[in-house]
Scaffold this motif. Structure first.
Motif, PDB file in Angstrom:
ATOM      1  N   GLN A 107       8.954   0.010  -9.521  1.00 20.50           N
ATOM      2  CA  GLN A 107       8.207  -1.158  -9.065  1.00 20.50           C
ATOM      3  C   GLN A 107       8.317  -2.342 -10.028  1.00 20.50           C
TER       4      GLN A 107
ATOM      5  N   SER B 154       8.390   6.753  -2.795  1.00 23.82           N
ATOM      6  CA  SER B 154       8.754   5.677  -3.718  1.00 23.82           C
ATOM      7  C   SER B 154       9.883   4.816  -3.178  1.00 23.82           C
TER       8      SER B 154
ATOM      9  N   LEU C 113       2.872   3.737  -7.855  1.00 24.14           N
ATOM     10  CA  LEU C 113       3.487   4.905  -7.234  1.00 24.14           C
ATOM     11  C   LEU C 113       4.610   5.377  -8.139  1.00 24.14           C
TER      12      LEU C 113
ATOM     13  N   ALA D 135       3.596   3.068   2.358  1.00 24.79           N
ATOM     14  CA  ALA D 135       4.791   3.844   2.015  1.00 24.79           C
ATOM     15  C   ALA D 135       4.600   5.348   2.153  1.00 24.79           C
TER      16      ALA D 135
ATOM     17  N   ASN E 167       0.842  -1.198   0.000  1.00 28.51           N
ATOM     18  CA  ASN E 167       0.000   0.000   0.000  1.00 28.51           C
ATOM     19  C   ASN E 167       0.873   1.243   0.000  1.00 28.51           C
ATOM     20  N   THR E 168       0.453   2.263  -0.720  1.00 26.59           N
ATOM     21  CA  THR E 168       1.270   3.481  -0.777  1.00 26.59           C
ATOM     22  C   THR E 168       0.688   4.650  -0.006  1.00 26.59           C
ATOM     23  N   SER E 169      -0.570   4.550   0.442  1.00 28.29           N
ATOM     24  CA  SER E 169      -1.218   5.696   1.087  1.00 28.29           C
ATOM     25  C   SER E 169      -2.254   5.207   2.094  1.00 28.29           C
TER      26      SER E 169
ATOM     27  N   ASP F  53       3.350   7.536   0.141  1.00 26.31           N
ATOM     28  CA  ASP F  53       3.708   8.211  -1.111  1.00 26.31           C
ATOM     29  C   ASP F  53       5.208   8.406  -1.301  1.00 26.31           C
TER      30      ASP F  53
ATOM     31  N   ASN G 146       8.528   2.564  -0.596  1.00 30.05           N
ATOM     32  CA  ASN G 146       7.704   1.544  -1.231  1.00 30.05           C
ATOM     33  C   ASN G 146       8.565   0.407  -1.777  1.00 30.05           C
TER      34      ASN G 146
END
Length: 368
Positions: A121, A93, A116, A89, A59-61, A91, A96
């Protein structure tokens, strides 16, 4: 933040394969092709016995719709005896990438991922597939199963709805703010669709600001809106993602500028946005994707993959306009009953193609 919900930890560790040698999978499918409708109950193939029964969600947010996905993946994982691990993460990178590396080193049977930094990735996603894991992604390749939407169509629907309101309720005159997310490549088409939709209201609909806030958070939308109001205090139409628009609504409220005849609409079906729509005030609509349904399907498909069963290569979303208590009630009832509706969900998405662990070299390596 790295967290886990352990149900059955399985066995194995390292690069997602439990120590098995990665398979050479080549470049996968690099050109778009017409995919047949996915059929449940397809024949199972080779069962990946050396892969841990563990599903990871990168998950990034902490935006609400991403947390909805988290809860649904976890629910499906629990129902199928998989261990669930996740990380946020915020947001970042680099963070992440580090979190995904941690997942791969620990060992996983499936990786759920959202965009992201696609370039950063992609190598990790391919490593996961090579190691035998299912990669279930939101709009970005390479993946064994990719969730997509016609982003131009989504944005255009939002823009056209705003234009209709401007024409019918504002006499064709409006000062419009559009919050874009152009750093995510696939969402540039959504941006263009929204602008084209707004233009149908005529020359009186002026886009006074078209920007991307500093972060995909309500605080990012709040700060951006505060800055915009200094130059354009007469803004009366705001569209973009729900996260941004909710932040913008807070800024309008703090400045004493929110009025019920304004038009705000978002995308994602955020719970807070739906609560605002129910109030009948400035927030008029949200174009929702069935994220809880998607998350539950991801968890189920991860378990199917680990049993050698086929999963769809593409899950194509439909955006549902939620603009009244009635439409919201129907949507929310369906999202609360994902266990019963995910196999009969044609209203919300179409499943296409078929892929199993043993033929994972047929992974999709393009934006479907």
């Amino acid at each position: 933040m790295l967290s886990a919900c352990s149900v059955d930890s399985g066995t194995g560790s390292g690069s997602g394969s439990g120590g098995a040698s990665p398979k050479v999978i080549g470049n996968g499918l690099t050109e778009k092709k017409e995919l047949a409708p996915f059929q449940f109950g397809g024949a199972a193939g080779e069962v990946p016995t050396s892969i841990p029964k563990r599903i990871a969600w990168a998950n990034t947010s902490d935006a609400e719709f991403f947390l909805q996905i988290t809860r649904s993946i976890e629910s499906a994982a629990k129902s199928r005896g998989l261990e669930f691990v996740t990380a946020i993460a915020n947001d970042d990178s680099a963070k992440n990438v580090e979190q995904i590396e941690t997942f791969l080193q620990r060992g996983i049977g499936a990786l759920c991922i959202q965009p992201l930094d696609a370039n950063a990735q992609a190598p990790l996603m391919k490593r996961a597939i090579e190691a035998g894991a299912a990669v279930l992604s939101l709009v970005t390749p390479p993946s064994t199963s990719q969730v997509v939407a016609d982003q131009y169509k989504v944005g255009n629907a939002q823009g056209l709805a705003a234009a209709k309101y401007i024409t019918e309720k504002m006499g064709g005159n409006a000062n419009v703010v559009y919050f874009n997310t152009d750093t995510i490549e696939v969402l540039k088409a959504r941006h263009q669709g929204a602008l084209d939709g707004i233009k149908t209201a005529g020359a009186g609909a002026k886009i006074v600001s078209d920007i991307q806030p500093s972060a995909i958070t309500q605080d990012g939308g709040f700060k951006a809106m505060n800055t915009i109001l200094q130059q354009h205090p007469d803004v009366n139409v705001i569209i973009g993602g729900d996260t941004y628009c909710l932040g913008a609504l807070s800024a309008l409220q703090a400045a004493g500028k929110v009025r019920p005849d304004m038009y705000l609409s978002g995308i994602d079906g955020d719970e807070q946005a739906l609560a605002e729509i129910r109030k009948g005030g400035a927030y008029k609509a949200s174009f929702a994707f069935a994220y809880p349904l998607m998350g539950y399907a991801w968890g189920q498909f991860a378990a199917d993959w680990l049993e050698g069963k086929p999963i769809p290569q593409v899950m194509q979303f439909n955006a549902i306009e939620l603009n009244s208590a009635e439409t919201i009630d129907k949507y929310q009832a369906d999202m609360k009953a994902v266990e019963e509706t995910w196999k009969n969900s044609a209203t919300y998405f179409t499943m296409l193609g078929s892929i199993r662990y043993q033929d994972r070299e047929q992974f999709i390596n393009y934006a479907a």
